[in-house]
Every structure is written in C-alpha cells, then in structure tokens.
Scaffold this motif. Structure first.
Motif, PDB file in Angstrom:
ATOM      1  N   VAL A  95      -4.676  11.197  -5.849  1.00 49.09           N
ATOM      2  CA  VAL A  95      -4.349   9.665  -5.631  1.00 49.09           C
ATOM      3  C   VAL A  95      -5.427   9.067  -4.440  1.00 49.09           C
ATOM      4  O   VAL A  95      -5.970   7.874  -4.426  1.00 49.09           O
ATOM      5  N   ARG A  96      -5.310   9.862  -3.496  1.00 48.77           N
ATOM      6  CA  ARG A  96      -6.155   9.375  -2.166  1.00 48.77           C
ATOM      7  C   ARG A  96      -7.608   9.168  -2.564  1.00 48.77           C
ATOM      8  O   ARG A  96      -8.208   8.293  -1.961  1.00 48.77           O
ATOM      9  N   GLN A  97      -8.180  10.137  -3.360  1.00 50.50           N
ATOM     10  CA  GLN A  97      -9.756  10.036  -3.557  1.00 50.50           C
ATOM     11  C   GLN A  97     -10.009   8.776  -4.614  1.00 50.50           C
ATOM     12  O   GLN A  97     -11.125   8.481  -4.699  1.00 50.50           O
ATOM     13  N   LEU A  98      -8.925   8.356  -5.318  1.00 49.95           N
ATOM     14  CA  LEU A  98      -9.312   7.307  -6.532  1.00 49.95           C
ATOM     15  C   LEU A  98      -9.832   5.975  -5.826  1.00 49.95           C
ATOM     16  O   LEU A  98      -9.352   5.636  -4.854  1.00 49.95           O
ATOM     17  N   VAL A  99     -10.849   5.395  -6.026  1.00 47.13           N
ATOM     18  CA  VAL A  99     -11.243   4.431  -5.782  1.00 47.13           C
ATOM     19  C   VAL A  99     -10.772   2.838  -6.552  1.00 47.13           C
ATOM     20  O   VAL A  99     -11.346   1.986  -6.075  1.00 47.13           O
ATOM     21  N   VAL A 100     -10.089   3.218  -7.333  1.00 45.40           N
ATOM     22  CA  VAL A 100      -9.359   1.970  -8.143  1.00 45.40           C
ATOM     23  C   VAL A 100      -7.754   2.242  -7.582  1.00 45.40           C
ATOM     24  O   VAL A 100      -7.474   3.026  -7.265  1.00 45.40           O
ATOM     25  N   PRO A 101      -7.123   0.897  -7.931  1.00 43.52           N
ATOM     26  CA  PRO A 101      -5.696   1.023  -7.541  1.00 43.52           C
ATOM     27  C   PRO A 101      -4.866   2.249  -8.323  1.00 43.52           C
ATOM     28  O   PRO A 101      -5.286   2.316  -9.591  1.00 43.52           O
ATOM     29  N   ALA A 102      -4.071   2.892  -7.549  1.00 39.28           N
ATOM     30  CA  ALA A 102      -3.305   3.937  -8.470  1.00 39.28           C
ATOM     31  C   ALA A 102      -1.803   4.186  -7.887  1.00 39.28           C
ATOM     32  O   ALA A 102      -1.634   3.949  -6.723  1.00 39.28           O
ATOM     33  N   LEU A 103      -1.039   4.367  -8.807  1.00 36.57           N
ATOM     34  CA  LEU A 103       0.401   4.487  -8.728  1.00 36.57           C
ATOM     35  C   LEU A 103       0.867   5.866  -9.400  1.00 36.57           C
ATOM     36  O   LEU A 103       0.426   6.017 -10.575  1.00 36.57           O
ATOM     37  N   CYS A 104       1.564   6.546  -8.565  1.00 34.03           N
ATOM     38  CA  CYS A 104       2.001   7.906  -9.112  1.00 34.03           C
ATOM     39  C   CYS A 104       3.617   7.897  -8.998  1.00 34.03           C
ATOM     40  O   CYS A 104       3.961   7.466  -7.928  1.00 34.03           O
ATOM     41  N   GLY A 105       4.358   8.402 -10.162  1.00 34.11           N
ATOM     42  CA  GLY A 105       5.624   8.396  -9.978  1.00 34.11           C
ATOM     43  C   GLY A 105       6.287   8.708 -11.490  1.00 34.11           C
ATOM     44  O   GLY A 105       5.365   9.301 -12.335  1.00 34.11           O
ATOM     45  N   LYS A 106       7.431   8.845 -11.583  1.00 34.08           N
ATOM     46  CA  LYS A 106       8.095   9.004 -12.869  1.00 34.08           C
ATOM     47  C   LYS A 106       7.933   7.762 -13.724  1.00 34.08           C
ATOM     48  O   LYS A 106       8.307   6.846 -13.450  1.00 34.08           O
ATOM     49  N   THR A 107       7.490   8.181 -14.915  1.00 30.65           N
ATOM     50  CA  THR A 107       7.325   7.016 -16.012  1.00 30.65           C
ATOM     51  C   THR A 107       8.561   7.077 -16.924  1.00 30.65           C
ATOM     52  O   THR A 107       8.776   8.040 -17.107  1.00 30.65           O
ATOM     53  N   ASP A 108       8.842   5.932 -17.374  1.00 24.58           N
ATOM     54  CA  ASP A 108       9.791   5.556 -18.440  1.00 24.58           C
ATOM     55  C   ASP A 108       9.324   4.608 -19.547  1.00 24.58           C
ATOM     56  O   ASP A 108       8.397   3.922 -19.080  1.00 24.58           O
ATOM     57  N   PRO A 109       9.578   5.050 -20.668  1.00 24.00           N
ATOM     58  CA  PRO A 109       9.052   4.181 -21.712  1.00 24.00           C
ATOM     59  C   PRO A 109       9.796   2.838 -21.914  1.00 24.00           C
ATOM     60  O   PRO A 109      10.913   2.770 -21.617  1.00 24.00           O
ATOM     61  N   TYR A 110       8.810   2.037 -22.822  1.00 20.42           N
ATOM     62  CA  TYR A 110       9.727   0.733 -22.854  1.00 20.42           C
ATOM     63  C   TYR A 110      10.470   1.168 -24.493  1.00 20.42           C
ATOM     64  O   TYR A 110       9.923   0.937 -25.348  1.00 20.42           O
ATOM     65  N   ALA A 111      11.685   1.339 -24.118  1.00 17.20           N
ATOM     66  CA  ALA A 111      12.601   1.730 -25.187  1.00 17.20           C
ATOM     67  C   ALA A 111      13.292   0.773 -25.823  1.00 17.20           C
ATOM     68  O   ALA A 111      14.029   0.910 -26.768  1.00 17.20           O
ATOM     69  N   ALA A 112      13.169  -0.745 -25.574  1.00 14.06           N
ATOM     70  CA  ALA A 112      14.158  -1.571 -26.212  1.00 14.06           C
ATOM     71  C   ALA A 112      13.404  -3.153 -26.117  1.00 14.06           C
ATOM     72  O   ALA A 112      12.982  -3.435 -25.029  1.00 14.06           O
ATOM     73  N   PRO A 136      -6.212   1.096  -2.231  1.00 14.85           N
ATOM     74  CA  PRO A 136      -6.609   0.042  -3.253  1.00 14.85           C
ATOM     75  C   PRO A 136      -5.448  -0.864  -3.906  1.00 14.85           C
ATOM     76  O   PRO A 136      -5.503  -1.833  -4.237  1.00 14.85           O
ATOM     77  N   ALA A 137      -4.165  -0.123  -3.972  1.00 17.63           N
ATOM     78  CA  ALA A 137      -3.179  -0.671  -4.712  1.00 17.63           C
ATOM     79  C   ALA A 137      -2.325  -1.362  -3.819  1.00 17.63           C
ATOM     80  O   ALA A 137      -1.260  -2.182  -4.254  1.00 17.63           O
ATOM     81  N   PHE A 138      -2.524  -1.343  -2.462  1.00 17.53           N
ATOM     82  CA  PHE A 138      -1.564  -1.932  -1.603  1.00 17.53           C
ATOM     83  C   PHE A 138      -1.360  -3.657  -1.720  1.00 17.53           C
ATOM     84  O   PHE A 138      -0.411  -4.323  -1.557  1.00 17.53           O
ATOM     85  N   ASP A 139      -2.745  -3.973  -2.108  1.00 14.71           N
ATOM     86  CA  ASP A 139      -2.699  -5.617  -2.319  1.00 14.71           C
ATOM     87  C   ASP A 139      -2.030  -6.034  -3.393  1.00 14.71           C
ATOM     88  O   ASP A 139      -1.388  -7.134  -3.289  1.00 14.71           O
ATOM     89  N   VAL A 140      -1.859  -5.216  -4.494  1.00 21.59           N
ATOM     90  CA  VAL A 140      -0.884  -5.567  -5.481  1.00 21.59           C
ATOM     91  C   VAL A 140       0.680  -5.399  -5.121  1.00 21.59           C
ATOM     92  O   VAL A 140       1.264  -6.596  -5.556  1.00 21.59           O
ATOM     93  N   LEU A 141       0.871  -4.816  -4.311  1.00 19.07           N
ATOM     94  CA  LEU A 141       2.427  -4.702  -3.920  1.00 19.07           C
ATOM     95  C   LEU A 141       2.415  -5.812  -2.870  1.00 19.07           C
ATOM     96  O   LEU A 141       3.637  -6.366  -3.237  1.00 19.07           O
ATOM     97  N   GLY A 142       1.492  -6.196  -2.378  1.00 18.44           N
ATOM     98  CA  GLY A 142       1.725  -7.443  -1.237  1.00 18.44           C
ATOM     99  C   GLY A 142       1.831  -8.824  -2.085  1.00 18.44           C
ATOM    100  O   GLY A 142       2.348  -9.604  -1.578  1.00 18.44           O
ATOM    101  N   ALA A 143       1.156  -8.799  -3.230  1.00 17.36           N
ATOM    102  CA  ALA A 143       1.101  -9.991  -3.980  1.00 17.36           C
ATOM    103  C   ALA A 143       2.440 -10.158  -5.237  1.00 17.36           C
ATOM    104  O   ALA A 143       2.454 -11.319  -5.591  1.00 17.36           O
ATOM    105  N   LEU A 144       3.286  -9.189  -5.115  1.00 14.36           N
ATOM    106  CA  LEU A 144       4.273  -9.262  -6.179  1.00 14.36           C
ATOM    107  C   LEU A 144       5.032 -10.548  -6.140  1.00 14.36           C
ATOM    108  O   LEU A 144       5.376 -11.249  -7.041  1.00 14.36           O
ATOM    109  N   SER A 145       5.543 -10.772  -4.805  1.00 16.59           N
ATOM    110  CA  SER A 145       6.613 -11.917  -4.860  1.00 16.59           C
ATOM    111  C   SER A 145       5.901 -13.280  -5.070  1.00 16.59           C
ATOM    112  O   SER A 145       6.610 -13.897  -5.703  1.00 16.59           O
TER     113      SER A 145
END
Length: 254
Positions: A95-112, A136-145
């Motif tokens: 994740v540290r080396q990626l030059v594009v925004p990156a998010l790592c965690g447990k994924t869940d499907p859109y099931a409904a 690079p993903a920090f700005d996305v988090l900051g813009a959510l609200s």
C-alpha cells in the motif's frame, strides 16, 4: 483503547503510534511520544473521528505519513482484532508503494438491492472497522463529509423525507433507507433494536453507511482496493477467528 492497541501490537510484534479520538468527550490524558488524544465532534460517528484523527496525525508527524491504519472500537468488541489487523498490516508495504489512492481491508459484497457501487461499479466495498489508507487516499477521506452534504444527506431530515439524499443513485438511496428505516429486511441495522434511536441518530447512521461506501467507491474509481479476504486461506482464517471470538463472547471468555 490505548491498552488494547498496545496489547495487539505486542502480539503482532509491531509498534503502534498515532491518534486516539474520543467521541464521548471524556477527560483526555496528555499527549506523549507515542499517542495524541482528540476530543471528537461525533458529527459523523466513526467517520468524523477518522477525519479528525487524520488531521491531528499529520499535525503530530509534521507531514502526511505514507500509510495510516484506521480502526474503531468495534474491531475489539465485535471482531477478532488480531486476525483482522494481522491480515491488513501484511499489505502495508504494498500500500505504501502505490502512487494511486489505495484502500486495504476486509471486503463485503453488495448482496441486496443495490448490487454494485454507484461510484466504482464494483460488486464489493471495504468494511470500515479496520482499514489501511496510503497518502494519496487521505484527500478522499477528508472530502467524504462534504460530498455527503452535496448529495443531500442532511442530518436534520428524516431519511424517508423526499428531500433526503436527492443526489444519490435512487436504488442506493433505497438500499440505505432499507438498512436504517424500513425495518423489514434481513440486513436491517441492529441498532434499531439495540439503542434508543431518534430521527437524527438514524440520519447520522445513514450518512455513515454512505461514507463507508463512498470511500471504497471513490478510491476504486482511479485507485486500488486490496481485499484481505480474497484468497481462500486468509478468508478461512478470518472466518474461523471470528467464530472462535463469537463463541468466547457467548460464554463470557473473551
């Protein structure tokens, strides 16, 4: 929380330092070399804490770190903290080396109802109780609200008000409403029965659902989502760890 985090770090053989955001506005201890403390606004529950913690973390470090691990207390109260944190942190180097925004965690499907992200078109999203972001993903988090406001997720409106969520894709708006208001589905929010809820709490919870999905959707639009449960072995490790923790809690052993 600090005690739990430091015990988790010792178990994994790493060292944590960062920011703890307290949305209950308790009396906070003074900052020290490893930890800073913030009295959170709780305006968007976990997500306002994530944004406020990010801001303080950058301030404390003097610059934006390469990666930050975000967690909320449900990692410890509802999940196997060690199993999830171990799988997520294993990807920190990538994740540290990626030059594009990156998010790592447990994924869940859109099931409904809404079966793909309105923003990325992917059939899954990353759950927000334990996730890793790169710089690079920090700005996305900051813009959510701000994006939630623009899409009409007004906390002063009930979620069934026709004026609520007018900027949302209609099926996604109904997906959120079904989760927090309609009360007839298998995926209804358990808090409706667990807490003394009012319209504002429900509206804020609806915003948090939106924020969780928008974070994954926006990052995946031009960046990378990295699931910790995509491969068979990690997926089963997480599943078994969660079942063991559930049994321990049931018998008062956790």
């Amino acid at each position: 929380m600090r005690t739990r985090l430091e015990a988790l770090a010792r178990k994994m053989g790493v060292r944590f330092q960062g920011v703890i955001v307290d949305n209950r506005r308790s009396d906070l201890p003074p900052d020290d070399e490893s930890w800073a403390y913030v009295s959170g606004s709780n305006s968007d529950h976990d997500f306002s804490a994530y944004a406020e913690g990010l801001s303080r973390c950058v301030e404390k470090a003097g610059a934006a770190p390469d990666t930050i691990l975000f967690i909320n207390d449900s990692l410890f109260t509802l999940h196997s903290a060690y199993a999830h944190a171990r799988e997520v942190i294993a990807y920190a180097g990538l994740v540290r080396q990626l030059v594009v925004p990156a998010l790592c965690g447990k994924t869940d499907p859109y099931a409904a109802m809404c079966h793909r992200s309105p923003w990325s078109g992917l059939p899954f999203y990353v759950s927000s109780f334990c996730f890793l972001l790169n710089r690079p993903a920090f700005d996305v988090l900051g813009a959510l609200s701000r994006w939630a406001d623009a899409d009409g997720l007004d906390r002063s409106l009930t979620v069934t008000d026709p004026r609520w969520g007018t900027g949302l894709q209609p099926n996604f708006r109904e997906f959120i409403r079904a989760f927090v208001a309609y009360g007839e589905s298998w995926f209804v929010w358990p808090g409706l029965k667990r807490y003394a809820v009012d319209d504002r709490l429900i509206s804020t919870k609806a915003r948090c659902i939106y924020l969780e999905h928008r974070l994954s959707g926006e990052i995946a639009r031009e960046g990378c989502l990295i699931p910790i449960n995509e491969r068979t072995l990690p997926r089963w490790r997480l599943y078994i760890a969660e079942k063991i923790v559930l049994l321990k809690r049931k018998f008062g052993l956790h």
